[in-house]
Design a protein around this motif. Structure first.
Motif, PDB file in Angstrom:
ATOM      1  N   ASP A  89      -1.661   3.967  -4.690  1.00 23.80           N
ATOM      2  CA  ASP A  89      -1.010   3.082  -3.712  1.00 23.80           C
ATOM      3  C   ASP A  89       0.397   2.640  -4.067  1.00 23.80           C
ATOM      4  OD1 ASP A  89      -3.180   2.843  -1.764  1.00 23.80           O
ATOM      5  OD2 ASP A  89      -4.283   1.941  -3.424  1.00 23.80           O
ATOM      6  N   GLY A  90       0.876   3.011  -5.270  1.00 25.12           N
ATOM      7  CA  GLY A  90       2.229   2.636  -5.636  1.00 25.12           C
ATOM      8  C   GLY A  90       2.325   1.221  -6.153  1.00 25.12           C
ATOM      9  N   ILE A  91       3.516   0.867  -6.576  1.00 29.22           N
ATOM     10  CA  ILE A  91       3.696  -0.448  -7.206  1.00 29.22           C
ATOM     11  C   ILE A  91       4.124  -1.507  -6.206  1.00 29.22           C
ATOM     12  CG2 ILE A  91       4.332   0.587  -9.412  1.00 29.22           C
ATOM     13  CD1 ILE A  91       7.246  -0.107  -8.758  1.00 29.22           C
ATOM     14  N   GLN A  92       4.487  -1.061  -5.027  1.00 27.70           N
ATOM     15  CA  GLN A  92       5.068  -1.979  -4.055  1.00 27.70           C
ATOM     16  C   GLN A  92       4.028  -2.990  -3.562  1.00 27.70           C
ATOM     17  OE1 GLN A  92       8.259  -1.251  -0.457  1.00 27.70           O
ATOM     18  NE2 GLN A  92       6.948   0.389  -1.118  1.00 27.70           N
ATOM     19  N   ALA A  93       4.389  -4.242  -3.575  1.00 25.54           N
ATOM     20  CA  ALA A  93       3.503  -5.265  -3.020  1.00 25.54           C
ATOM     21  C   ALA A  93       3.467  -5.118  -1.510  1.00 25.54           C
ATOM     22  CB  ALA A  93       3.998  -6.646  -3.421  1.00 25.54           C
ATOM     23  N   LYS A  94       2.249  -5.190  -0.963  1.00 22.56           N
ATOM     24  CA  LYS A  94       2.100  -5.044   0.489  1.00 22.56           C
ATOM     25  C   LYS A  94       1.941  -6.434   1.115  1.00 22.56           C
ATOM     26  CE  LYS A  94       1.742  -0.455   0.520  1.00 22.56           C
ATOM     27  NZ  LYS A  94       2.018  -0.262  -0.910  1.00 22.56           N
ATOM     28  N   THR A  95       3.047  -7.108   1.303  1.00 24.11           N
ATOM     29  CA  THR A  95       2.952  -8.452   1.888  1.00 24.11           C
ATOM     30  C   THR A  95       2.940  -8.383   3.413  1.00 24.11           C
ATOM     31  OG1 THR A  95       5.315  -8.529   1.456  1.00 24.11           O
ATOM     32  CG2 THR A  95       3.875  -9.860   0.046  1.00 24.11           C
ATOM     33  N   LEU A 116      -4.517   2.615  -9.646  1.00 24.16           N
ATOM     34  CA  LEU A 116      -3.906   1.673  -8.702  1.00 24.16           C
ATOM     35  C   LEU A 116      -2.481   2.120  -8.401  1.00 24.16           C
ATOM     36  CD1 LEU A 116      -5.033  -1.869  -9.989  1.00 24.16           C
ATOM     37  CD2 LEU A 116      -5.646  -0.770  -7.815  1.00 24.16           C
ATOM     38  N   LEU A 117      -1.744   2.398  -9.454  1.00 29.38           N
ATOM     39  CA  LEU A 117      -0.357   2.835  -9.276  1.00 29.38           C
ATOM     40  C   LEU A 117      -0.306   4.187  -8.569  1.00 29.38           C
ATOM     41  CD1 LEU A 117       2.427   2.706 -11.998  1.00 29.38           C
ATOM     42  CD2 LEU A 117       2.293   4.546 -10.348  1.00 29.38           C
TER      43      LEU A 117
END
Lengths: 209, 209
Positions: free
Chosen positions: B200-206, B196-197
């Motif tokens: 796609d990285g740790i950033q939340a995709k809001t 997952l990290l």
DNA sequence: ATCCTTATATAAGTAAAACTTACTTACAAA
DNA sequence: TTTGTAAGTAAGTTTTACTTATATAAGGAT
């Protein structure tokens, strides 16, 4: 086994000159060769202090190493704590943290080598004073991540501790080649690459589903 | 310094029984205590083989460790190579690679501890036969990444080598706590979190800009 | 068969390095 | 002055990785 003397809580206590001379001597020697090939006789000769005082003051040879290391680490933690002040935003904090770490590793190669290669294999390290200081550093990173999750900057389907471990290990391994080969290290460039991966992942974003 | 005998290219050559007994003895002892607190006298006693044969066969005490390690690593590399066959897609390959690594670390705690804690601090490790075998493993990961960049699966503003280092270090550090505390390790769960990290990285995709 | 080489094995060392011990000196508080 | 503690020294001891000298046994060639 643990014949170390009760620790003199590092500062403020009467510091005999022999103590300091021994620590300085080991520091100097570590710049030339690795710990295991430095002898206690050599430390004694270099410092001008009798060999047996190593044992009186530091318990054993490794205790001396840890004392030297602790001093450095405390300074490192202090500086990184100070450097984090006033920075807003999870990403900015993480970037600063990563940059500072790489920067310090770059600055003092002697300590970098010890920390990366020489310390962890010692049985008892993970219950040592040294590790306690390291924990202050790793906890700082954990706090940033946990806070980032609270504010919604970091996705919640990850675990803060897992992220921390991956980041810390990732940094270490990223700089390892340069440390081993005594090659150059570019904190700015490495931090940028690291953050690109950490924040957005490696996946190319071509099509938006 | 390097008084090792010319290596008998590991297999197929006349393997005297003493050789095997020594290797087995060290393996057994490593299950109980760490390498530095195992004495050559102890290895001799446990194996029933005379101490001096350690030096004839393996050059020195560390040579014996490396021989034991090499055998294990060769098997590991072989298995991971085999396991990668037939898998299509960069992400699937990476996931399998990561899972396999964690799985092997979980399976053999003795070797995990040696690899993670005991081997790197030895000056000369990075020019050893052991490290050559490790390189086969790390090169496999590099190939996957480079290939992923070619096919467009992985973004091109990253460097393949940096990614590799971060991933390998990340895995190591992720499992380190379990290895040290002899705690349980869940390859499936850890692999999922890791991917997952990584992807796609740790950033939340809001919000989508 | 005998001799030569080589692999396997052993016992008895050696040397170096970490660590101890017994003792002395300096110095400050009571 | 006495007493207690920390700093310093010199001369050990012990452990442990590593060496050496030597013996036995197994082929292989002559």
């Amino acid at each position: 086994m643990n014949t170390r003397e009760k620790k003199p809580s590092v500062d403020q206590l009467p510091k005999p000159s022999g103590r300091i001379k021994l620590a300085n001597a080991l520091r100097d020697l570590l710049a030339q060769k690795d710990f295991s090939s430095i002898t206690t006789a050599e430390i004694s000769r270099t410092s001008g202090v009798n060999e047996s005082l190593i044992y009186r003051y530091f318990g054993d040879k490794r205790g001396l190493l840890h004392a030297v290391l602790d001093e450095y680490l405390e300074n490192f933690v202090e500086q990184i704590n100070w450097g984090m002040k006033g920075i807003e935003g999870t990403k900015n904090k993480l970037r600063k943290f990563i940059w500072s770490t790489i920067y310090f590793y770059d600055q003092d190669r002697v300590f970098s080598k010890i920390l990366l290669l020489e310390v962890r294999n010692y049985p008892g390290y993970f219950t040592s004073e040294t590790y306690e200081i390291v924990k202050q550093y790793t906890n700082l990173m954990l706090e940033i991540i946990e806070n980032g999750m609270k504010t919604g900057d970091i996705r919640k389907d990850l675990e803060a501790r897992s992220i921390r471990q991956i980041v810390l290990g990732g940094i270490e391994h990223l700089i390892l080649p340069a440390i081993i080969n005594d090659g150059p290290l570019d904190p700015d460039r490495l931090t940028e690459k690291f953050c690109l991966l950490l924040f957005d992942g490696i996946q190319a974003k071509t099509k938006k589903a």
